[in-house]
Scaffold this motif. Structure first.
Motif, PDB file in Angstrom:
ATOM      1  N   PHE A 106      -7.583  -2.357  -7.571  1.00  0.00           N
ATOM      2  CA  PHE A 106      -7.841  -1.242  -6.650  1.00  0.00           C
ATOM      3  C   PHE A 106      -6.909  -1.303  -5.442  1.00  0.00           C
ATOM      4  CE2 PHE A 106     -12.131  -0.994  -8.705  1.00  0.00           C
ATOM      5  CZ  PHE A 106     -12.040   0.328  -9.107  1.00  0.00           C
ATOM      6  N   ARG A 107      -6.781  -2.494  -4.877  1.00  0.00           N
ATOM      7  CA  ARG A 107      -5.922  -2.626  -3.690  1.00  0.00           C
ATOM      8  C   ARG A 107      -4.493  -2.225  -4.002  1.00  0.00           C
ATOM      9  NH1 ARG A 107      -7.183  -8.348  -1.574  1.00  0.00           N
ATOM     10  NH2 ARG A 107      -5.250  -8.597  -2.700  1.00  0.00           N
ATOM     11  N   THR A 108      -4.013  -2.694  -5.154  1.00  0.00           N
ATOM     12  CA  THR A 108      -2.635  -2.373  -5.543  1.00  0.00           C
ATOM     13  C   THR A 108      -2.447  -0.862  -5.676  1.00  0.00           C
ATOM     14  OG1 THR A 108      -2.575  -4.447  -6.740  1.00  0.00           O
ATOM     15  CG2 THR A 108      -0.839  -2.878  -7.245  1.00  0.00           C
ATOM     16  N   ILE A 109      -3.457  -0.208  -6.278  1.00  0.00           N
ATOM     17  CA  ILE A 109      -3.343   1.241  -6.480  1.00  0.00           C
ATOM     18  C   ILE A 109      -3.358   1.984  -5.146  1.00  0.00           C
ATOM     19  CG2 ILE A 109      -4.550   3.265  -7.409  1.00  0.00           C
ATOM     20  CD1 ILE A 109      -5.433   1.457  -9.741  1.00  0.00           C
ATOM     21  N   TYR A 110      -4.223   1.551  -4.240  1.00  0.00           N
ATOM     22  CA  TYR A 110      -4.328   2.279  -2.967  1.00  0.00           C
ATOM     23  C   TYR A 110      -3.092   2.114  -2.095  1.00  0.00           C
ATOM     24  CZ  TYR A 110      -9.289   2.489  -4.167  1.00  0.00           C
ATOM     25  OH  TYR A 110     -10.472   2.704  -4.808  1.00  0.00           O
ATOM     26  N   LEU A 111      -2.437   0.994  -2.272  1.00  0.00           N
ATOM     27  CA  LEU A 111      -1.354   0.689  -1.330  1.00  0.00           C
ATOM     28  C   LEU A 111       0.037   1.105  -1.820  1.00  0.00           C
ATOM     29  CD1 LEU A 111      -0.924  -0.606   1.445  1.00  0.00           C
ATOM     30  CD2 LEU A 111      -0.563  -2.778   0.305  1.00  0.00           C
ATOM     31  N   TYR A 112       0.171   1.333  -3.154  1.00  0.00           N
ATOM     32  CA  TYR A 112       1.538   1.512  -3.642  1.00  0.00           C
ATOM     33  C   TYR A 112       2.316   2.676  -3.003  1.00  0.00           C
ATOM     34  CZ  TYR A 112       0.956   5.589  -6.644  1.00  0.00           C
ATOM     35  OH  TYR A 112       0.764   6.868  -7.092  1.00  0.00           O
ATOM     36  N   MET A 114       2.819   3.256  -0.091  1.00  0.00           N
ATOM     37  CA  MET A 114       3.571   2.716   1.042  1.00  0.00           C
ATOM     38  C   MET A 114       4.963   2.239   0.632  1.00  0.00           C
ATOM     39  SD  MET A 114       2.305   2.861   4.068  1.00  0.00           S
ATOM     40  CE  MET A 114       3.119   1.597   5.045  1.00  0.00           C
ATOM     41  N   ALA A 115       5.146   1.946  -0.656  1.00  0.00           N
ATOM     42  CA  ALA A 115       6.456   1.466  -1.107  1.00  0.00           C
ATOM     43  C   ALA A 115       7.413   2.632  -1.364  1.00  0.00           C
ATOM     44  CB  ALA A 115       6.294   0.616  -2.365  1.00  0.00           C
ATOM     45  N   LEU A 116       6.882   3.859  -1.394  1.00  0.00           N
ATOM     46  CA  LEU A 116       7.741   5.005  -1.693  1.00  0.00           C
ATOM     47  C   LEU A 116       8.360   5.552  -0.410  1.00  0.00           C
ATOM     48  CD1 LEU A 116       5.369   7.022  -4.064  1.00  0.00           C
ATOM     49  CD2 LEU A 116       6.729   5.018  -4.598  1.00  0.00           C
ATOM     50  N   TRP A 168      -1.920  10.651   2.078  1.00  0.00           N
ATOM     51  CA  TRP A 168      -1.813  10.009   0.761  1.00  0.00           C
ATOM     52  C   TRP A 168      -0.925   8.761   0.855  1.00  0.00           C
ATOM     53  CZ3 TRP A 168       2.434   9.375  -2.668  1.00  0.00           C
ATOM     54  CH2 TRP A 168       2.088   8.971  -3.960  1.00  0.00           C
ATOM     55  N   THR A 171      -2.758   5.889   3.878  1.00  0.00           N
ATOM     56  CA  THR A 171      -4.150   5.426   3.933  1.00  0.00           C
ATOM     57  C   THR A 171      -4.315   3.979   3.462  1.00  0.00           C
ATOM     58  OG1 THR A 171      -5.017   7.640   3.671  1.00  0.00           O
ATOM     59  CG2 THR A 171      -6.483   5.854   3.062  1.00  0.00           C
ATOM     60  N   GLY A 172      -3.594   3.621   2.396  1.00  0.00           N
ATOM     61  CA  GLY A 172      -3.714   2.274   1.855  1.00  0.00           C
ATOM     62  C   GLY A 172      -3.387   1.207   2.881  1.00  0.00           C
ATOM     63  N   PHE A 173      -2.452   1.529   3.740  1.00  0.00           N
ATOM     64  CA  PHE A 173      -2.043   0.619   4.798  1.00  0.00           C
ATOM     65  C   PHE A 173      -3.201   0.332   5.758  1.00  0.00           C
ATOM     66  CE2 PHE A 173       0.617   0.334   8.876  1.00  0.00           C
ATOM     67  CZ  PHE A 173       0.680  -1.042   8.787  1.00  0.00           C
ATOM     68  N   ILE A 176      -5.816  -1.816   4.123  1.00  0.00           N
ATOM     69  CA  ILE A 176      -5.479  -3.240   4.090  1.00  0.00           C
ATOM     70  C   ILE A 176      -5.745  -3.891   5.452  1.00  0.00           C
ATOM     71  CG2 ILE A 176      -3.448  -4.746   4.100  1.00  0.00           C
ATOM     72  CD1 ILE A 176      -4.272  -4.387   1.365  1.00  0.00           C
TER      73      ILE A 176
END
Lengths: 292, 290
Positions: A106-112, A114-116, A168, A171-173, A176
């Motif tokens: 879940f964490r990986t999905i929410y945060l990815y 941020m890498a884009l 979009w 949010t993951g950031f 975390i």
């Protein structure tokens, strides 16, 4: 004699090592800010000219309805962006913190996102939100014939599409950061409250969330900083349009400096952007550094 | 007895609810990229006749090939490949050099403080926060004077200059946590500045180098503002080329190629994230707790 000289040399190595960085900062950060300020006091058009006109550019800037629109958009964009990121980020962080399975997934999905890059994020959302072939068409084909979702091309609503894409991405950031905050809270207080019969929502609302205040504070600073610098996302999604409806200070600065040949005017808008950042960053930095 | 069963049931329901909410958000975060991938595998007629969520009926990788080497971007029709290479040429040296400078700076700020070094560090940190719009005009003048405007070297230079603040911060915060006794002992044994760095600190620095490199790579690879301001058609990074492709007004829109190009453009940072997400997260956290 010889020895003390060597000692002196030895002691100055650290200073010597950071000297290039020192010079770089003096020239390319502080010097350039001053230079930009000087430019903003001139009447430069296509090229820098040093014919000073005082604060004329600033007066013109704050007399411009387009600049006020940019500020208004920045206000709408940053408040919605920050509020949404924190609300969703908090919800996700609390739920992930319930000792769930597949936490890492879940964490990986929410945060990815941020890498884009913002350019890529904008490309995706421009495609999803485009009324001709995107989500609107999908919902219409599902049978909702009158469904319209054309914010991207609606002057009143376009700024909200930028919010959707930015939320979009970021949010993951926040999730975390808040998750780390949640895990740093002392469990004993919570257990004591449980024994006293307090319900979980109450414990979160009364005990846990107030303790996260410093994390909320840093999140707001970082998100506000991202919001003020937002440029790429608007360029790729709407180019500031339709019309000027999604113009932001960053877009304003770029347009006047590089395509409308009003260099000094652009420089003055950049100074105001810096001022905004300084108003909240300097007290924050001061506070952070004093703690050490 | 009854109470316990009741509690267990309500617990079960709330567990299900938690997973439901988490899964819905997982879909929300994954959907756009999923749409992108399926769009990039359809031909253009299928895109026009279908909808964004319909699966490709006739799989084709032609859009990927076109995006890579045939798509028209600006005046040339060589796809995104040359710009992808530009981005590599810019990112690799800028990341390495800014990380190395940062490691030495961080070492000094953490372990060789001198009078005024804390103040200097504070001034350096401010560099993390400035909106780059405020240095764009002076920098474009300067690059012009140095003969570096619109060159890959110019972009490398800019990324190093404005990356040092972050890299120094990362290394300083990491080296602060290394016991000073270790360094004092080495000093008594006669080891100097560089010897201590290479023998004691560098061997344990791999994690922070990973954090720093991944952070810098993401920042520089994803940069658009510097790229669009300080480059021309031959030195543009991939973000600028992608924007030009997506927002080109000249020809018929080919969304499948746009999507394939965007996926190619994000591939390096996305792969870095998936392979070493741990370091990526650490970088975000370190950057956040400035």
């Amino acid at each position: 004699m010889m020895k003390s000289k060597l000692k002196y040399l030895e002691n100055s190595i650290p200073k010597f090592v950071v000297t290039p960085t020192f010079l770089i900062m003096i020239i390319f950060v502080y010097g350039f800010i001053m230079w930009n300020f000087v430019l903003s006091l001139t009447n430069s058009k296509l090229l820098p000219m040093y014919n000073f006109v005082g604060f004329k550019q600033y007066i013109e800037l704050f007399g411009s309805s387009k600049w006020w629109l940019a500020l208004e958009n920045l206000f709408i964009f940053s408040s919605l962006f920050i509020a949404s990121c924190i609300a969703i980020g908090l919800l996700l962080a609390i739920f992930i913190d319930q000792k769930i399975r597949f936490e890492g997934v879940f964490r990986t999905i929410y945060l990815y996102p941020m890498a884009l890059s913002f350019i890529a994020t904008g490309t995706i959302w421009q495609w999803m939100l485009n009324p001709g072939l995107g989500l609107q068409k999908f919902v219409v084909e599902m049978g909702f014939k009158n469904f319209t979702f054309d914010w991207l091309v609606d002057t009143k609503m376009a700024i909200y599409t930028i919010v959707i894409a930015a939320v979009w991405q970021s949010t993951g950031f926040v999730m975390i950061l808040l998750l780390a905050g949640l895990r740093g809270i002392n469990g004993e207080v919570i257990n004591a409250a449980k024994i006293d019969g307090a319900s979980m929502p109450k414990i979160y609302w009364k005990i846990i969330i107030p303790q996260l205040r410093p994390v909320f504070f840093s999140s707001i600073i970082i998100l506000l900083h991202i919001a003020i610098k937002t440029f790429d996302l608007v360029v790729v999604m709407t180019k500031g349009g339709p019309g000027y409806s999604t113009i932001l200070p960053s877009i304003f600065m770029y347009q006047y400096s590089f395509s409308r040949n009003k260099l000094a005017y652009g420089a003055s808008s950049a100074m105001i952007m810096l001022l905004f950042v300084m108003i909240f960053v300097v007290p924050y930095l001061y506070n952070e550094l004093r703690k050490r | 007895m009854d109470v316990i069963i009741k509690e267990k049931n309500s617990n079960k329901i709330s567990r299900i609810l938690i997973y439901l909410v988490l899964s819905i958000f997982a879909i929300y975060f994954l959907l756009p990229v999923f749409v992108m991938i399926i769009t990039s595998l359809k031909d253009i007629n299928e895109i026009k006749n279908g909808n964004i969520l319909s699966m490709p009926q006739h799989f084709t990788i032609q859009p990927w090939i076109d995006a890579w080497q045939n798509a028209r971007i600006g005046a040339s029709a060589h796809g995104i490949k040359p710009y992808f290479i530009n981005s590599i040429m810019i990112t690799v040296p800028a990341v390495l050099i800014s990380s190395i400078i940062g490691s030495f700076n961080g070492y000094v700020f953490a372990k060789w403080k001198f009078k005024g070094s804390d103040l200097f560090f504070a001034f350096l940190l401010f560099g993390c926060f400035i909106p780059f719009q405020v240095i764009l005009l002076p920098m474009s003048q300067t690059l012009g004077k140095l003969g570096l405007s619109q060159s890959v070297f110019g972009l490398i230079f800019v990324h190093i200059v404005y990356g040092i603040s972050f890299t120094s911060l990362f290394f300083r915060n990491f080296y602060v946590s290394i016991p000073t006794e270790l360094i004092n002992a080495a000093k008594i044994d006669g080891a100097g500045f560089f010897r201590i760095f290479f023998k004691i600190l560098l061997p344990v620095s791999l994690p922070i180098f990973m954090v720093c490199i991944i952070w810098q790579m993401t920042q520089i690879w994803n940069d658009f503002l510097f790229g669009v301001t300080f480059s021309d058609v031959s030195t543009q990074p991939v973000t600028v080329a992608l924007n030009n492709l997506v927002n080109s007004t000249s020809s018929v829109k080919r969304y499948n190629i746009d999507m394939a190009a965007a996926l190619i453009a994000v591939a390096p940072t996305l792969i870095a994230y998936i392979v070493s997400g741990k370091y990526f997260v650490k970088g975000l956290m370190a950057g956040a707790v400035k």
